[in-house]
Motif scaffolding. Structure first.
Motif, PDB file in Angstrom:
ATOM      1  N   ILE A 144     -11.942 -26.927  33.687  1.00 50.15           N
ATOM      2  CA  ILE A 144     -13.194 -26.599  34.385  1.00 50.15           C
ATOM      3  C   ILE A 144     -13.911 -25.456  33.677  1.00 50.15           C
ATOM      4  O   ILE A 144     -15.130 -25.510  33.452  1.00 50.15           O
ATOM      5  CB  ILE A 144     -12.917 -26.265  35.863  1.00 50.15           C
ATOM      6  N   LEU A 145     -13.180 -24.405  33.317  1.00 52.84           N
ATOM      7  CA  LEU A 145     -13.811 -23.267  32.634  1.00 52.84           C
ATOM      8  C   LEU A 145     -14.434 -23.700  31.308  1.00 52.84           C
ATOM      9  O   LEU A 145     -15.544 -23.257  30.967  1.00 52.84           O
ATOM     10  CB  LEU A 145     -12.796 -22.148  32.406  1.00 52.84           C
ATOM     11  N   LEU A 146     -13.743 -24.543  30.570  1.00 55.50           N
ATOM     12  CA  LEU A 146     -14.303 -25.014  29.293  1.00 55.50           C
ATOM     13  C   LEU A 146     -15.520 -25.908  29.525  1.00 55.50           C
ATOM     14  O   LEU A 146     -16.505 -25.832  28.777  1.00 55.50           O
ATOM     15  CB  LEU A 146     -13.231 -25.736  28.478  1.00 55.50           C
ATOM     16  N   LEU A 147     -15.461 -26.719  30.561  1.00 58.55           N
ATOM     17  CA  LEU A 147     -16.600 -27.583  30.891  1.00 58.55           C
ATOM     18  C   LEU A 147     -17.823 -26.755  31.265  1.00 58.55           C
ATOM     19  O   LEU A 147     -18.937 -27.023  30.798  1.00 58.55           O
ATOM     20  CB  LEU A 147     -16.225 -28.533  32.028  1.00 58.55           C
ATOM     21  N   VAL A 148     -17.619 -25.715  32.085  1.00 53.51           N
ATOM     22  CA  VAL A 148     -18.777 -24.915  32.473  1.00 53.51           C
ATOM     23  C   VAL A 148     -19.229 -23.984  31.347  1.00 53.51           C
ATOM     24  O   VAL A 148     -20.388 -23.553  31.347  1.00 53.51           O
ATOM     25  CB  VAL A 148     -18.572 -24.140  33.795  1.00 53.51           C
ATOM     26  N   ALA A 149     -18.361 -23.703  30.386  1.00 57.97           N
ATOM     27  CA  ALA A 149     -18.813 -22.967  29.191  1.00 57.97           C
ATOM     28  C   ALA A 149     -19.776 -23.841  28.397  1.00 57.97           C
ATOM     29  O   ALA A 149     -20.737 -23.342  27.798  1.00 57.97           O
ATOM     30  CB  ALA A 149     -17.625 -22.555  28.325  1.00 57.97           C
ATOM     31  N   TRP A 150     -19.538 -25.130  28.404  1.00 58.29           N
ATOM     32  CA  TRP A 150     -20.407 -26.078  27.697  1.00 58.29           C
ATOM     33  C   TRP A 150     -21.684 -26.339  28.495  1.00 58.29           C
ATOM     34  O   TRP A 150     -22.781 -26.293  27.950  1.00 58.29           O
ATOM     35  CB  TRP A 150     -19.630 -27.368  27.454  1.00 58.29           C
ATOM     36  N   ARG A 151     -21.542 -26.595  29.796  1.00 52.57           N
ATOM     37  CA  ARG A 151     -22.678 -26.850  30.691  1.00 52.57           C
ATOM     38  C   ARG A 151     -22.887 -25.592  31.525  1.00 52.57           C
ATOM     39  O   ARG A 151     -22.534 -25.537  32.685  1.00 52.57           O
ATOM     40  CB  ARG A 151     -22.394 -28.056  31.585  1.00 52.57           C
ATOM     41  N   ASP A 152     -23.466 -24.588  30.906  1.00 54.73           N
ATOM     42  CA  ASP A 152     -23.374 -23.210  31.406  1.00 54.73           C
ATOM     43  C   ASP A 152     -24.542 -22.736  32.257  1.00 54.73           C
ATOM     44  O   ASP A 152     -24.969 -21.601  32.142  1.00 54.73           O
ATOM     45  CB  ASP A 152     -23.161 -22.261  30.232  1.00 54.73           C
ATOM     46  N   ASP A 153     -25.021 -23.582  33.167  1.00 56.66           N
ATOM     47  CA  ASP A 153     -26.017 -23.018  34.069  1.00 56.66           C
ATOM     48  C   ASP A 153     -25.300 -22.198  35.147  1.00 56.66           C
ATOM     49  O   ASP A 153     -24.089 -22.311  35.346  1.00 56.66           O
ATOM     50  CB  ASP A 153     -26.949 -24.080  34.661  1.00 56.66           C
ATOM     51  N   THR A 154     -26.038 -21.349  35.814  1.00 56.89           N
ATOM     52  CA  THR A 154     -25.458 -20.392  36.758  1.00 56.89           C
ATOM     53  C   THR A 154     -24.659 -21.081  37.858  1.00 56.89           C
ATOM     54  O   THR A 154     -23.570 -20.636  38.215  1.00 56.89           O
ATOM     55  CB  THR A 154     -26.574 -19.516  37.362  1.00 56.89           C
ATOM     56  N   ARG A 155     -25.174 -22.171  38.395  1.00 56.45           N
ATOM     57  CA  ARG A 155     -24.467 -22.872  39.477  1.00 56.45           C
ATOM     58  C   ARG A 155     -23.126 -23.407  39.006  1.00 56.45           C
ATOM     59  O   ARG A 155     -22.135 -23.339  39.731  1.00 56.45           O
ATOM     60  CB  ARG A 155     -25.323 -23.999  40.041  1.00 56.45           C
ATOM     61  N   ASN A 156     -23.086 -23.959  37.809  1.00 59.89           N
ATOM     62  CA  ASN A 156     -21.821 -24.470  37.275  1.00 59.89           C
ATOM     63  C   ASN A 156     -20.812 -23.339  37.069  1.00 59.89           C
ATOM     64  O   ASN A 156     -19.634 -23.482  37.399  1.00 59.89           O
ATOM     65  CB  ASN A 156     -22.038 -25.196  35.946  1.00 59.89           C
TER      66      ASN A 156
END
Length: 182
Positions: A144-156
């Protein structure tokens, strides 16, 4: 009088909170069962517990708390438009999650080398179930952390940090009960 409810005031996503609460209830039930069974054989549980590597578990506590701090910082940095810093913090938080898993794997390997399995004593059944289920959450959290590092909008990032803080909180509950409670 405000038209907002307590639910509206929660940071992050409502469904993430539902997931977090359900996971905390599952781990809480496991810890309550552990404590209940421990009452039937305190000496056996204490002897079994003596085979654990407390220093490694304490190190893992520091690793996860540091990782949680980095996840929180990532959200802050993304909110103030420091996107590269936020991404690096998320990647570092995920890397610390991998460090946690390496330390936990070494602990499991040590138990295997000693011939300790979930059948050795009820303590180890709970030990493997609770720490193994937690390790699965750490692995999911790393993804999850790696995914949100890639798709890094604030909500994610906020949702990813919410999940990661739940993983931290569960370990903060597991560590003293499994490793320290005498």
């Amino acid at each position: 009088m405000s038209d907002t409810s307590l639910i509206d005031e929660l940071p992050g996503e409502l469904l993430m909170w539902v997931l977090i609460i359900s996971e905390l209830l599952v781990f809480g039930a496991g810890l309550i069962a552990f404590m209940g069974v421990r009452l039937t054989d305190p000496a056996g549980f204490a002897e079994a517990q003596s085979h654990l590597y407390r220093t490694g578990a304490a190190l893992n506590t520091a690793v996860l708390v540091t990782s949680g701090y980095l996840a929180a910082q990532a959200l802050h940095w993304r909110q103030i438009a420091r996107r590269a810093s936020a991404r690096m913090a998320l990647i570092a938080a995920a890397a610390l999650g991998v460090v946690f898993l390496i330390i936990k794997s070494a602990e499991y390997a040590d138990k295997a080398a000693q011939g300790i399995t979930y059948e050795t004593h009820p303590f180890f059944l709970f030990y493997y179930l609770l720490t193994g289920f937690h390790a699965a959450h750490v692995l999911a959290g790393v993804g999850i952390l790696l995914l949100v590092a890639w798709r890094d909008d604030t909500r994610n990032i906020e949702a990813g940090a919410q999940f990661w803080h739940m993983v931290d909180l569960v370990w903060i509950m597991l560590f003293p009960v499994i490793y320290l409670l005498g």
